[in-house]
Write a protein that holds these residues in place. Structure first.
Motif, PDB file in Angstrom:
ATOM      1  N   GLY A 295      -0.989  10.878  -8.782  1.00 32.63           N
ATOM      2  CA  GLY A 295      -0.123  10.241  -7.981  1.00 32.63           C
ATOM      3  C   GLY A 295       1.276   9.384  -8.435  1.00 32.63           C
ATOM      4  O   GLY A 295       1.682   8.905  -7.934  1.00 32.63           O
TER       5      GLY A 295
ATOM      6  N   ASN B 236       1.121  -0.947  -0.115  1.00 34.40           N
ATOM      7  CA  ASN B 236       0.138  -0.457   0.226  1.00 34.40           C
ATOM      8  C   ASN B 236       0.956   0.672   0.120  1.00 34.40           C
ATOM      9  O   ASN B 236       1.520   1.740   0.699  1.00 34.40           O
ATOM     10  CB  ASN B 236      -0.543  -0.492   1.181  1.00 34.40           C
ATOM     11  N   PHE B 237       0.965   1.621  -0.738  1.00 39.34           N
ATOM     12  CA  PHE B 237       1.548   3.226  -0.749  1.00 39.34           C
ATOM     13  C   PHE B 237       1.368   4.000  -0.435  1.00 39.34           C
ATOM     14  O   PHE B 237       2.593   4.849   0.394  1.00 39.34           O
ATOM     15  CB  PHE B 237       1.457   3.782  -2.769  1.00 39.34           C
ATOM     16  N   GLY B 238      -0.184   4.355   0.340  1.00 39.37           N
ATOM     17  CA  GLY B 238      -0.353   5.283   0.995  1.00 39.37           C
ATOM     18  C   GLY B 238       0.418   4.902   2.797  1.00 39.37           C
ATOM     19  O   GLY B 238       0.951   5.918   3.387  1.00 39.37           O
TER      20      GLY B 238
ATOM     21  N   ARG C 268     -13.093   5.852   7.528  1.00 38.71           N
ATOM     22  CA  ARG C 268     -11.910   6.879   7.406  1.00 38.71           C
ATOM     23  C   ARG C 268     -12.585   8.189   7.804  1.00 38.71           C
ATOM     24  O   ARG C 268     -13.867   8.428   7.301  1.00 38.71           O
ATOM     25  CB  ARG C 268     -11.822   5.981   6.079  1.00 38.71           C
TER      26      ARG C 268
ATOM     27  N   MET D  95       3.872   5.657   2.593  1.00 37.46           N
ATOM     28  CA  MET D  95       3.897   7.011   2.623  1.00 37.46           C
ATOM     29  C   MET D  95       3.433   7.402   4.181  1.00 37.46           C
ATOM     30  O   MET D  95       5.004   7.949   4.620  1.00 37.46           O
ATOM     31  CB  MET D  95       3.400   7.565   1.703  1.00 37.46           C
TER      32      MET D  95
ATOM     33  N   ARG E 159     -12.971  10.323   4.751  1.00 35.68           N
ATOM     34  CA  ARG E 159     -13.439  10.149   3.382  1.00 35.68           C
ATOM     35  C   ARG E 159     -13.592  11.723   3.281  1.00 35.68           C
ATOM     36  O   ARG E 159     -14.422  12.348   3.908  1.00 35.68           O
ATOM     37  CB  ARG E 159     -14.257   9.487   3.005  1.00 35.68           C
TER      38      ARG E 159
ATOM     39  N   ASP F 195      -0.675  -0.533  -4.674  1.00 38.20           N
ATOM     40  CA  ASP F 195      -2.129   0.120  -4.090  1.00 38.20           C
ATOM     41  C   ASP F 195      -2.042   0.724  -4.021  1.00 38.20           C
ATOM     42  O   ASP F 195      -1.848   1.264  -2.827  1.00 38.20           O
ATOM     43  CB  ASP F 195      -3.056  -0.286  -2.996  1.00 38.20           C
ATOM     44  N   THR F 196      -2.564   2.073  -4.741  1.00 42.04           N
ATOM     45  CA  THR F 196      -2.184   3.773  -4.413  1.00 42.04           C
ATOM     46  C   THR F 196      -3.587   4.459  -5.548  1.00 42.04           C
ATOM     47  O   THR F 196      -4.361   4.147  -5.495  1.00 42.04           O
ATOM     48  CB  THR F 196      -1.063   4.195  -4.977  1.00 42.04           C
ATOM     49  N   HIS F 197      -3.075   6.331  -5.848  1.00 45.51           N
ATOM     50  CA  HIS F 197      -3.831   6.696  -6.002  1.00 45.51           C
ATOM     51  C   HIS F 197      -3.242   7.268  -7.757  1.00 45.51           C
ATOM     52  O   HIS F 197      -2.287   7.738  -7.364  1.00 45.51           O
ATOM     53  CB  HIS F 197      -4.426   7.965  -5.684  1.00 45.51           C
TER      54      HIS F 197
ATOM     55  N   LEU G 195      -3.277  16.273  -7.267  1.00 48.93           N
ATOM     56  CA  LEU G 195      -1.784  16.125  -6.928  1.00 48.93           C
ATOM     57  C   LEU G 195      -1.224  14.523  -8.397  1.00 48.93           C
ATOM     58  O   LEU G 195      -2.215  13.821  -8.045  1.00 48.93           O
ATOM     59  CB  LEU G 195      -1.300  15.981  -6.070  1.00 48.93           C
TER      60      LEU G 195
ATOM     61  N   GLN H   8       5.958  11.082  -1.416  1.00 48.91           N
ATOM     62  CA  GLN H   8       5.567  10.394  -2.334  1.00 48.91           C
ATOM     63  C   GLN H   8       7.695  10.078  -2.674  1.00 48.91           C
ATOM     64  O   GLN H   8       7.255   8.458  -3.648  1.00 48.91           O
ATOM     65  CB  GLN H   8       5.219  11.599  -3.171  1.00 48.91           C
TER      66      GLN H   8
ATOM     67  N   VAL I 126      -4.257  12.279  -6.688  1.00 48.15           N
ATOM     68  CA  VAL I 126      -5.300  12.774  -5.638  1.00 48.15           C
ATOM     69  C   VAL I 126      -5.681  13.946  -5.107  1.00 48.15           C
ATOM     70  O   VAL I 126      -5.145  15.111  -5.477  1.00 48.15           O
ATOM     71  CB  VAL I 126      -3.848  12.668  -4.079  1.00 48.15           C
TER      72      VAL I 126
ATOM     73  N   ARG J  59      -3.268   9.151   9.082  1.00 46.75           N
ATOM     74  CA  ARG J  59      -2.719   8.594   7.258  1.00 46.75           C
ATOM     75  C   ARG J  59      -3.878   9.783   6.369  1.00 46.75           C
ATOM     76  O   ARG J  59      -3.383  10.225   5.225  1.00 46.75           O
ATOM     77  CB  ARG J  59      -3.118   7.062   6.495  1.00 46.75           C
TER      78      ARG J  59
ATOM     79  N   MET K 123      -3.034  13.780   5.253  1.00 48.13           N
ATOM     80  CA  MET K 123      -1.007  14.081   4.370  1.00 48.13           C
ATOM     81  C   MET K 123      -1.680  14.220   3.048  1.00 48.13           C
ATOM     82  O   MET K 123      -1.200  15.848   2.406  1.00 48.13           O
ATOM     83  CB  MET K 123      -0.872  12.723   4.095  1.00 48.13           C
ATOM     84  N   ARG K 124      -3.318  14.290   2.891  1.00 43.45           N
ATOM     85  CA  ARG K 124      -3.239  15.083   1.018  1.00 43.45           C
ATOM     86  C   ARG K 124      -3.567  16.829   1.501  1.00 43.45           C
ATOM     87  O   ARG K 124      -3.758  17.532   0.477  1.00 43.45           O
ATOM     88  CB  ARG K 124      -4.433  14.136   0.033  1.00 43.45           C
TER      89      ARG K 124
HETATM   90  P1  AMP Z   1      -4.867   5.194   1.396  1.00 39.91           P
HETATM   91  O1  AMP Z   1      -4.847   4.730   2.143  1.00 39.91           O
HETATM   92  O2  AMP Z   1      -5.172   4.700   0.151  1.00 39.91           O
HETATM   93  O3  AMP Z   1      -6.258   6.384   0.251  1.00 39.91           O
HETATM   94  O4  AMP Z   1      -3.920   6.773   1.089  1.00 39.91           O
HETATM   95  C1  AMP Z   1      -3.871   7.386   1.864  1.00 39.91           C
HETATM   96  C2  AMP Z   1      -3.255   8.540   1.064  1.00 39.91           C
HETATM   97  O5  AMP Z   1      -1.513   8.329   0.674  1.00 39.91           O
HETATM   98  C3  AMP Z   1      -4.341   9.291   0.642  1.00 39.91           C
HETATM   99  O6  AMP Z   1      -4.795  10.197   0.811  1.00 39.91           O
HETATM  100  C4  AMP Z   1      -2.595  10.569  -0.054  1.00 39.91           C
HETATM  101  O7  AMP Z   1      -2.986  11.248   0.817  1.00 39.91           O
HETATM  102  C5  AMP Z   1      -1.484   9.389   0.288  1.00 39.91           C
HETATM  103  N1  AMP Z   1      -0.903   8.202  -1.007  1.00 39.91           N
HETATM  104  C6  AMP Z   1      -1.536   7.348  -1.571  1.00 39.91           C
HETATM  105  N2  AMP Z   1      -0.433   7.170  -3.058  1.00 39.91           N
HETATM  106  C7  AMP Z   1      -0.147   8.059  -3.261  1.00 39.91           C
HETATM  107  C8  AMP Z   1       0.354   8.791  -4.296  1.00 39.91           C
HETATM  108  N3  AMP Z   1       0.727   7.928  -5.378  1.00 39.91           N
HETATM  109  N4  AMP Z   1       0.946   9.469  -4.056  1.00 39.91           N
HETATM  110  C9  AMP Z   1       0.317  10.887  -3.396  1.00 39.91           C
HETATM  111  N5  AMP Z   1      -0.194  10.467  -2.070  1.00 39.91           N
HETATM  112  C10 AMP Z   1      -0.209   9.280  -2.251  1.00 39.91           C
END
Ligand code: AMP
Ligand code: MG
Length: 190
Positions: free
Chosen positions: A102, A38-40, A136, A43, A138, A88-90, A100, A71, A93, A56, A59-60
Motif C-alpha cells: 500500500g 481517505n487514500f482509497g 461493503r 484513488m 468485504r 486512512d489507508t492500507h 500489493l 496509487q 492490499v 471502490r 479496485m483491488r
Molecule cells: P478502503 O475504503 O480503505 O477499504 O479502501 C478502498 C480500496 O482502495 C481498497 O480496497 C484498495 O483497493 C484501495 N486502496 C486504498 N489504499 C490503498 C493503497 N495505499 N494502495 C493501493 N490501494 C489502496
C-alpha cells in the motif's frame, strides 16, 4: 510549525475509521485539528474519471499496473495537502495475485509520514465484524487468512520505517474497548 503526517492502516473491517473518528472528537476539544484523508477515496476518484471501476471494492482486482497508476496519482494529490494530515489507508492490499504494498517507495517519498499506525485486533473479531457489515463488499476469508494478512502488514510496516525513519505504532481495537483504542490513537496524534 510544519504539519504532522500520520498514516492509519489496518485490515478491512478492523475499525480504522471508527477509532480515528473517536480520537479526532477528543482532540478537537483540545484544539488539535487534523485533515482526515481517505487514500482509497482519492484513488476511486481517479478511477471513476478514468472510467475503470464503478465500485471502490473493485479496485483491488484491477490489473496491478492500473492499481499502481491510481496509487501514484492519489499519493501526488495527498502530498499537496498542508497542515496536520491523517491518511486512512492500507499497509498492504490483498489482490488475486498476492499482497500489493500500500505504501511502496514512490508513495512514501511523496508523503513522508511521521508515524504509521497499525490498527489490529484478534482475527476472529475481524471476521465477525466483516460478516456484520453489509455496506461493503468485504473479502470472504477465514480467520487464518485474516491473521496472515495482519502478520504481513507488521512485516511490511518495518520496511516502511526503514525507508522513512517514521515510527510504527500498534493500536489494538478490541471488542468493547473502542474507548481505549481511541485514547491510544489520540496520544499518537497529539
Ligand atoms: P478502503 O475504503 O480503505 O477499504 O479502501 C478502498 C480500496 O482502495 C481498497 O480496497 C484498495 O483497493 C484501495 N486502496 C486504498 N489504499 C490503498 C493503497 N495505499 N494502495 C493501493 N490501494 C489502496
Ligand atoms: Mg475505512
Amino acid at each position: 510549525m510544519q504539519g504532522r503526517k500520520v498514516i492509519i492502516t489496518g485490515v478491512p473491517g478492523v475499525g480504522k475509521t471508527t477509532v480515528v473518528n473517536e480520537a479526532l472528537k477528543k482532540l478537537k476539544s483540545e484544539g488539535v485539528e487534523y485533515k482526515s484523508i481517505n487514500f482509497g477515496t482519492f484513488m476511486f476518484d481517479v478511477a471513476k474519471s478514468d472510467n475503470v471501476v464503478q465500485d471502490r471494492d473493485q479496485m483491488r482486482t484491477l490489473d496491478r499496473a492500473v492499481q499502481k497508476h491510481l496509487q501514484k496519482r492519489a499519493a501526488q494529490e495527498i502530498a499537496k495537502v498542508t497542515g496536520n494530515v491523517l491518511i486512512d489507508t492500507h499497509a498492504s492490499v490483498k489482490t488475486p495475485k498476492g499482497y500489493l504494498a500500500g505504501l511502496p517507495e514512490w508513495v512514501l517519498r511523496e508523503i513522508m509520514p511521521d508515524t504509521i499506525v497499525l490498527v489490529e485486533t484478534d482475527d476472529d473479531q475481524i471476521l465477525m465484524r466483516r460478516l456484520n457489515d453489509e455496506t461493503r463488499a468485504r473479502d470472504k476469508e477465514g480467520s487464518r487468512a485474516i491473521g496472515e494478512h495482519q502478520q504481513f502488514n507488521r512485516s511490511i510496516a518495518a520496511a516502511y520505517a526503514m525507508i522513512t525513519g517514521c515510527t510504527i505504532k500498534y493500536v489494538i481495537n478490541a471488542d468493547f474497548l473502542l474507548e481505549r483504542a481511541a485514547d491510544e490513537m489520540a496520544n499518537v496524534l497529539r
